[in-house]
Design a protein around this motif. Structure first.
Motif, PDB file in Angstrom:
ATOM      1  N   ASP A  53      -0.495  -5.198   4.890  1.00 13.07           N
ATOM      2  CA  ASP A  53       0.130  -4.430   3.868  1.00 13.07           C
ATOM      3  C   ASP A  53      -0.256  -3.031   3.810  1.00 13.07           C
ATOM      4  O   ASP A  53       0.384  -2.278   3.336  1.00 13.07           O
ATOM      5  N   ASN A  54      -1.364  -2.732   4.112  1.00 14.93           N
ATOM      6  CA  ASN A  54      -2.120  -1.549   4.282  1.00 14.93           C
ATOM      7  C   ASN A  54      -2.296  -0.920   5.511  1.00 14.93           C
ATOM      8  O   ASN A  54      -2.593   0.208   5.652  1.00 14.93           O
ATOM      9  N   ALA A  55      -1.825  -1.422   6.453  1.00 13.80           N
ATOM     10  CA  ALA A  55      -1.617  -0.765   7.735  1.00 13.80           C
ATOM     11  C   ALA A  55      -0.391   0.280   8.088  1.00 13.80           C
ATOM     12  O   ALA A  55       0.695  -0.200   7.357  1.00 13.80           O
ATOM     13  N   ASN A  56      -0.489   1.085   8.714  1.00 12.77           N
ATOM     14  CA  ASN A  56       0.606   2.029   8.828  1.00 12.77           C
ATOM     15  C   ASN A  56       1.226   1.512  10.168  1.00 12.77           C
ATOM     16  O   ASN A  56       0.915   0.608  10.762  1.00 12.77           O
ATOM     17  N   SER A  57       2.356   2.021  10.112  1.00 12.15           N
ATOM     18  CA  SER A  57       3.487   1.570  11.381  1.00 12.15           C
ATOM     19  C   SER A  57       2.730   1.685  12.716  1.00 12.15           C
ATOM     20  O   SER A  57       2.903   0.874  13.550  1.00 12.15           O
ATOM     21  N   VAL A  58       2.134   2.701  12.945  1.00 14.84           N
ATOM     22  CA  VAL A  58       1.268   2.848  14.235  1.00 14.84           C
ATOM     23  C   VAL A  58       0.265   1.818  14.508  1.00 14.84           C
ATOM     24  O   VAL A  58       0.026   1.181  15.497  1.00 14.84           O
ATOM     25  N   GLN A  59      -0.517   1.428  13.441  1.00  9.81           N
ATOM     26  CA  GLN A  59      -1.482   0.260  13.554  1.00  9.81           C
ATOM     27  C   GLN A  59      -0.732  -0.848  13.756  1.00  9.81           C
ATOM     28  O   GLN A  59      -1.447  -1.695  14.584  1.00  9.81           O
ATOM     29  N   SER A  84     -11.475  -0.718   5.705  1.00  5.22           N
ATOM     30  CA  SER A  84     -11.960   0.342   4.806  1.00  5.22           C
ATOM     31  C   SER A  84     -11.283   1.497   3.813  1.00  5.22           C
ATOM     32  O   SER A  84     -12.076   2.230   3.149  1.00  5.22           O
ATOM     33  N   LYS A  85      -9.849   1.315   4.049  1.00  2.00           N
ATOM     34  CA  LYS A  85      -9.161   2.214   3.163  1.00  2.00           C
ATOM     35  C   LYS A  85      -9.426   1.720   1.794  1.00  2.00           C
ATOM     36  O   LYS A  85      -9.298   0.456   1.247  1.00  2.00           O
ATOM     37  N   PRO A  86      -9.356   2.499   0.704  1.00  2.00           N
ATOM     38  CA  PRO A  86      -9.686   2.240  -0.667  1.00  2.00           C
ATOM     39  C   PRO A  86      -8.497   1.350  -1.015  1.00  2.00           C
ATOM     40  O   PRO A  86      -8.729   0.484  -1.811  1.00  2.00           O
ATOM     41  N   GLU A  87      -7.276   1.647  -0.868  1.00  2.00           N
ATOM     42  CA  GLU A  87      -6.361   0.567  -1.054  1.00  2.00           C
ATOM     43  C   GLU A  87      -6.338  -0.905  -0.601  1.00  2.00           C
ATOM     44  O   GLU A  87      -5.849  -1.966  -1.307  1.00  2.00           O
ATOM     45  N   LEU A  92      -8.153  -6.404  -1.761  1.00  2.00           N
ATOM     46  CA  LEU A  92      -9.137  -7.517  -1.177  1.00  2.00           C
ATOM     47  C   LEU A  92      -9.762  -8.094  -2.686  1.00  2.00           C
ATOM     48  O   LEU A  92      -9.960  -9.156  -2.857  1.00  2.00           O
ATOM     49  N   ALA A  93     -10.044  -7.115  -3.436  1.00  2.00           N
ATOM     50  CA  ALA A  93     -10.887  -7.121  -4.616  1.00  2.00           C
ATOM     51  C   ALA A  93      -9.908  -8.218  -5.749  1.00  2.00           C
ATOM     52  O   ALA A  93     -10.217  -9.080  -6.396  1.00  2.00           O
TER      53      ALA A  93
END
Length: 102
Positions: A53-59, A84-87, A92-93
Motif C-alpha cells: 500500500d505504501n509502494a509507488n508504481s515504479v517500486q 522505512s517510509k513514515p507512512e 505497521l504500528a
C-alpha cells in the motif's frame, strides 16, 4: 523468459486496474521472502499489505519483475526503502503490531 512473455501478453489485454492488481500480486510474491528473512516473526499478511500500500508504481513494477527471477539485492533495497517510509511505519504500528500481540 517464457513466463515473462506470457505475463506481458496477459497484461496487454487487461484494464489499467487489472494490470495494477496483477502487478501488486506479483510484487507480493517477491516481497514475502524478503520480509520472512529480514523480519522474522513479523506477521506477514499485515506487513505485506502495509508495504504494498505504501509502494509507488515504479517500486511495484520493479518488485513484480523480481517475482519472475526471484528476490535480488535490488528487491531487498526496494523493500527496505518502503519499510522505512513514515507512512509505512505508521501502518505497521497500526496493523502489524496488533497482529503480533495476538
Amino acid at each position: 523468459m517464457r513466463l515473462l512473455l506470457v505475463s506481458v501478453l496477459l497484461l496487454v489485454g487487461c484494464s489499467v486496474q487489472q494490470q495494477d492488481q496483477l502487478a501488486r500480486e506479483a510484487a507480493r510474491a517477491a516481497i514475502t521472502p524478503v520480509l520472512a528473512e529480514r523480519f522474522p516473526g513479523v506477521p506477514l499478511d499485515p506487513t505485506l499489505d502495509c508495504v504494498i500500500d505504501n509502494a509507488n508504481s515504479v517500486q511495484i513494477r520493479a518488485l513484480a519483475l523480481d517475482s519472475v527471477t526471484g528476490p535480488t539485492e535490488n528487491t531487498i533495497q526496494i523493500v527496505s526503502d518502503i519499510v522505512s517510509k513514515p507512512e509505512t511505519l505508521t501502518c505497521l504500528a497500526a496493523e502489524g503490531l496488533p497482529a503480533l500481540l495476538r
